[in-house]
Design a protein around this motif. Sequence first.
Motif, PDB file in Angstrom:
ATOM      1  N   SER A  85       0.819  -1.224   0.000  1.00  0.00           N
ATOM      2  CA  SER A  85       0.000   0.000   0.000  1.00  0.00           C
ATOM      3  C   SER A  85       0.847   1.267   0.000  1.00  0.00           C
ATOM      4  O   SER A  85       0.438   2.286  -0.534  1.00  0.00           O
ATOM      5  CB  SER A  85      -0.933   0.004   1.210  1.00  0.00           C
ATOM      6  OG  SER A  85      -0.167  -0.121   2.386  1.00  0.00           O
ATOM      7  N   SER A 133      -4.984  -7.764  -7.949  1.00  0.00           N
ATOM      8  CA  SER A 133      -5.162  -6.570  -7.113  1.00  0.00           C
ATOM      9  C   SER A 133      -6.619  -6.111  -7.122  1.00  0.00           C
ATOM     10  O   SER A 133      -7.030  -5.313  -6.289  1.00  0.00           O
ATOM     11  CB  SER A 133      -4.221  -5.452  -7.545  1.00  0.00           C
ATOM     12  OG  SER A 133      -4.313  -5.273  -8.925  1.00  0.00           O
ATOM     13  N   LEU A 134      -7.429  -6.646  -8.059  1.00  0.00           N
ATOM     14  CA  LEU A 134      -8.869  -6.335  -8.009  1.00  0.00           C
ATOM     15  C   LEU A 134      -9.469  -6.963  -6.750  1.00  0.00           C
ATOM     16  O   LEU A 134     -10.358  -6.403  -6.116  1.00  0.00           O
ATOM     17  CB  LEU A 134      -9.584  -6.935  -9.225  1.00  0.00           C
ATOM     18  CG  LEU A 134      -9.484  -6.210 -10.555  1.00  0.00           C
ATOM     19  CD1 LEU A 134     -10.344  -6.908 -11.594  1.00  0.00           C
ATOM     20  CD2 LEU A 134      -9.911  -4.764 -10.404  1.00  0.00           C
ATOM     21  N   HIS A 141      -7.529  -8.189  -4.085  1.00  0.00           N
ATOM     22  CA  HIS A 141      -6.721  -7.840  -2.903  1.00  0.00           C
ATOM     23  C   HIS A 141      -6.005  -6.524  -3.156  1.00  0.00           C
ATOM     24  O   HIS A 141      -4.788  -6.514  -3.413  1.00  0.00           O
ATOM     25  CB  HIS A 141      -5.692  -8.943  -2.622  1.00  0.00           C
ATOM     26  CG  HIS A 141      -6.309 -10.259  -2.280  1.00  0.00           C
ATOM     27  ND1 HIS A 141      -6.784 -10.561  -1.025  1.00  0.00           N
ATOM     28  CD2 HIS A 141      -6.560 -11.343  -3.043  1.00  0.00           C
ATOM     29  CE1 HIS A 141      -7.289 -11.782  -1.028  1.00  0.00           C
ATOM     30  NE2 HIS A 141      -7.175 -12.277  -2.248  1.00  0.00           N
ATOM     31  N   PRO A 142      -6.750  -5.403  -3.087  1.00  0.00           N
ATOM     32  CA  PRO A 142      -6.098  -4.125  -3.363  1.00  0.00           C
ATOM     33  C   PRO A 142      -4.938  -3.904  -2.385  1.00  0.00           C
ATOM     34  O   PRO A 142      -5.042  -4.267  -1.215  1.00  0.00           O
ATOM     35  CB  PRO A 142      -7.202  -3.089  -3.134  1.00  0.00           C
ATOM     36  CG  PRO A 142      -8.463  -3.844  -2.957  1.00  0.00           C
ATOM     37  CD  PRO A 142      -8.144  -5.269  -2.670  1.00  0.00           C
ATOM     38  N   GLU A 143      -3.880  -3.344  -2.891  1.00  0.00           N
ATOM     39  CA  GLU A 143      -2.697  -2.977  -2.087  1.00  0.00           C
ATOM     40  C   GLU A 143      -1.961  -4.177  -1.491  1.00  0.00           C
ATOM     41  O   GLU A 143      -1.184  -4.043  -0.557  1.00  0.00           O
ATOM     42  CB  GLU A 143      -3.100  -2.002  -0.965  1.00  0.00           C
ATOM     43  CG  GLU A 143      -3.816  -0.789  -1.521  1.00  0.00           C
ATOM     44  CD  GLU A 143      -4.071   0.298  -0.518  1.00  0.00           C
ATOM     45  OE1 GLU A 143      -4.255  -0.044   0.666  1.00  0.00           O
ATOM     46  OE2 GLU A 143      -4.070   1.462  -0.909  1.00  0.00           O
TER      47      GLU A 143
END
Length: 701
Positions: free
Chosen positions: A303, A461-462, A464-466
């Motif tokens: 992040s 990442s869609l 599991h963002p960051e």
Amino acid sequence: MPCEVAARFLILYGSQRGQAQSIAEEICEQAAEYGLTADISCLSKQDKYNVDSEIRPVVFVVSTTGDGDPPDTALKFVRKIKNKSLPHDHLSHLRYALLALGDTNYANFCNGGKTIDSLLQRLGAKHFYATGHADDGTGLEVVVDPWIEGLWDALKKTFSGMSASNQTDAARSDCTQDNNLKNASGQEKTKSDLEVDLHLLKLSEVHSQNEKTVPSDSSDAETHSTTLVASLKQSVPPLSESVLKVPALPPSYLEVVLEQASTEGETVPSGKDGYHEVSISKAVQLTQDDAVKSSILLELDISEQDVAYQPGDSFDILCPNRASEVEELLLRLDLQMQRNCAVQVSLLKNSSKKAAKVPLHIPQNSSLQFILTWGLEIRSIPKKAFVRALADFTRSSSEKRRLLELCSKEGSADYNSFIRDSNVCVLDLLQAFPSCLPPLSLLFEHLPKLQPRAYSAASSSLQHPEKVHFVFNVVEFPACPEHPARTGLCTGWLVDHISSILQPLGTVPASECLGTSALPKVHVRPRPNSTFHLPSDPSVPVVMVGPGTGVAPFIGFLQQREKEHEMNQEATFGETWLFFGCRHKDKDFLFREELERFVHNGTLSHLIACFSRDEPDAAGTVNRPTYVQHNLLLHAKNVASILLKDKGCLYVCGDAKNMAKDVNDTLLEIIGNELQLDKLDAMKIVAGLREEKRYLQDIWS
Ligand code: FAD
């Protein structure tokens, strides 16, 4: 005045990880011993050479990277000679030899070199010596050594051809460069389309001054003892009684000074080369304790970094050498007290090494401990030149003799079995030969750069963002006579590094909210893959083959598809097939629940799994599929139809040594049967699929 053709040639190398460069340098160093002068340059340094007007013979040494690509350093050169507007005789003056490096565990063996070779041929350049194809899978030296040996004779013949040509022509014309070009191209008889099996190569009959002969050590009582078993330390007749041909001593070229200034506090590499320091926010054991191999999932928190990736990409992870091995090395070199000294490395004055450079991976002013921990691959297998150099720092005559045997031509089988195949490192040699005490500079000259290890992103990442996920197997090497038991460098280190946060299989994390400062950190760098991605058109069907940790990128693919499904219910999605395999259904079925969810919600149309070590079930299915390729064969009709009729894509990820080859053979069989073709024609279809980027591999060994 007649032209004198100087016995001078040019070496151009394209290296990804330094192997092609070090072979090129070896050729350069040997040249003088044969009365020849070599100039050397990296292919990327286009201001240093110009093949368009090169009248000297040129020796190319080219490695292969990625999916059969030339190394990054050769890309500009490839673009230049690929230029379609160049006339067919553009390089007709050029006489060259090419040594291609590759690994038969991967598709497109030696393709980096082959690409350059065929482009040069297309422009009219001529071989003066057959192309060599060296295989890292079986040991580069098996081809490299005889290829270099034959090169000298080929060069000498080329020079005498050029010289004869010049003398004839000199009567007719002044010595201009243009004339030289013409003469050179007119004379040499080459077999431009020749690809000689190097095992059949007739080696140079010119006796090499480069090789020194060493008499047998008849005073060595050990070799005459009754225990006639060869080992790393000891040889048996006939080798122990042979006169040896050993390689020339590589010239030393580095001077290392240790300064007392303290460099304490320097513990990890700085953020150079695009690395980011990130926290490991989660580590989960994916296998049961009694599974044969232990697989672990890591979640990295990206992040706070500007890091983007797509499923199919990988990440490089920096890992240090084992503290205990660095310690042993310091001890063995008698340098424990100097561990915190600042290291100054410079070029030795008067070194005979051509194009000597201070290796970039040895930072100035860093502590000795830091360099041995983060800079050098101390586990690398010592090359014969290194073994040769070590012999000169060995007091005991019997130990010295054994080291010379191991690097000699006669001792090749012993080198392969006791050093290369046993994965012996410099520390193992120093333990086996206690009277060997090399200077630090020798290690700096011969140990390669410590390479990062790559891991495929196992997330989207869609979803599991960051965050980015990896999954890895802990590599284990059992003890053997040559070395103690070890874990793989990176995977062994990671296991220790994450021990405080590792969650056993099926448990809920004790504390999800450990402060970031308490989390273990790691340095990572994205390693984008240009082709191994889902098709941009979601309606294209895909077949994924990923046993074991090879399933990693497909978890990313499926997470991505699941989200895309949710976001766009109207869109048409093609069929998705996943062929997975592991040893036991209940012990190492990685991502089982997540895969079943994908099947349940329609993201994955077919999950076809096999378990190689499970007992047959009560029904006792005869000939049950053991490996992924067996299941592919059982579903041959569907696989063929997806690839041949529906223009779908086939992805293969994981073990390069066996699985990828077996899958490839099975694919040939499927296509051959389906289209009623013989193997050669089936191979053409498969090559076409690769070309169209519909058969993609991401494999490692
Ligand atoms: P190392 O110490 O580097 O040892 C690795 C190899 O060296 C062994 O397989 C063996 O051939 C040899 N070796 C070294 N010492 C010995 C010895 N004493 N005895 C016998 N053999 C020895 N791996 C994964 O688990 N998951 C992934 O998702 C993944 N993705 C990858 C993606 C790419 C693009 C690439 C190139 C590789 C990927 N790998 C993956 C492989 C990974 O990069 C490492 O190679 C692997 O984890 C082993 O690293 P290590 O440092 O632990 O082992």
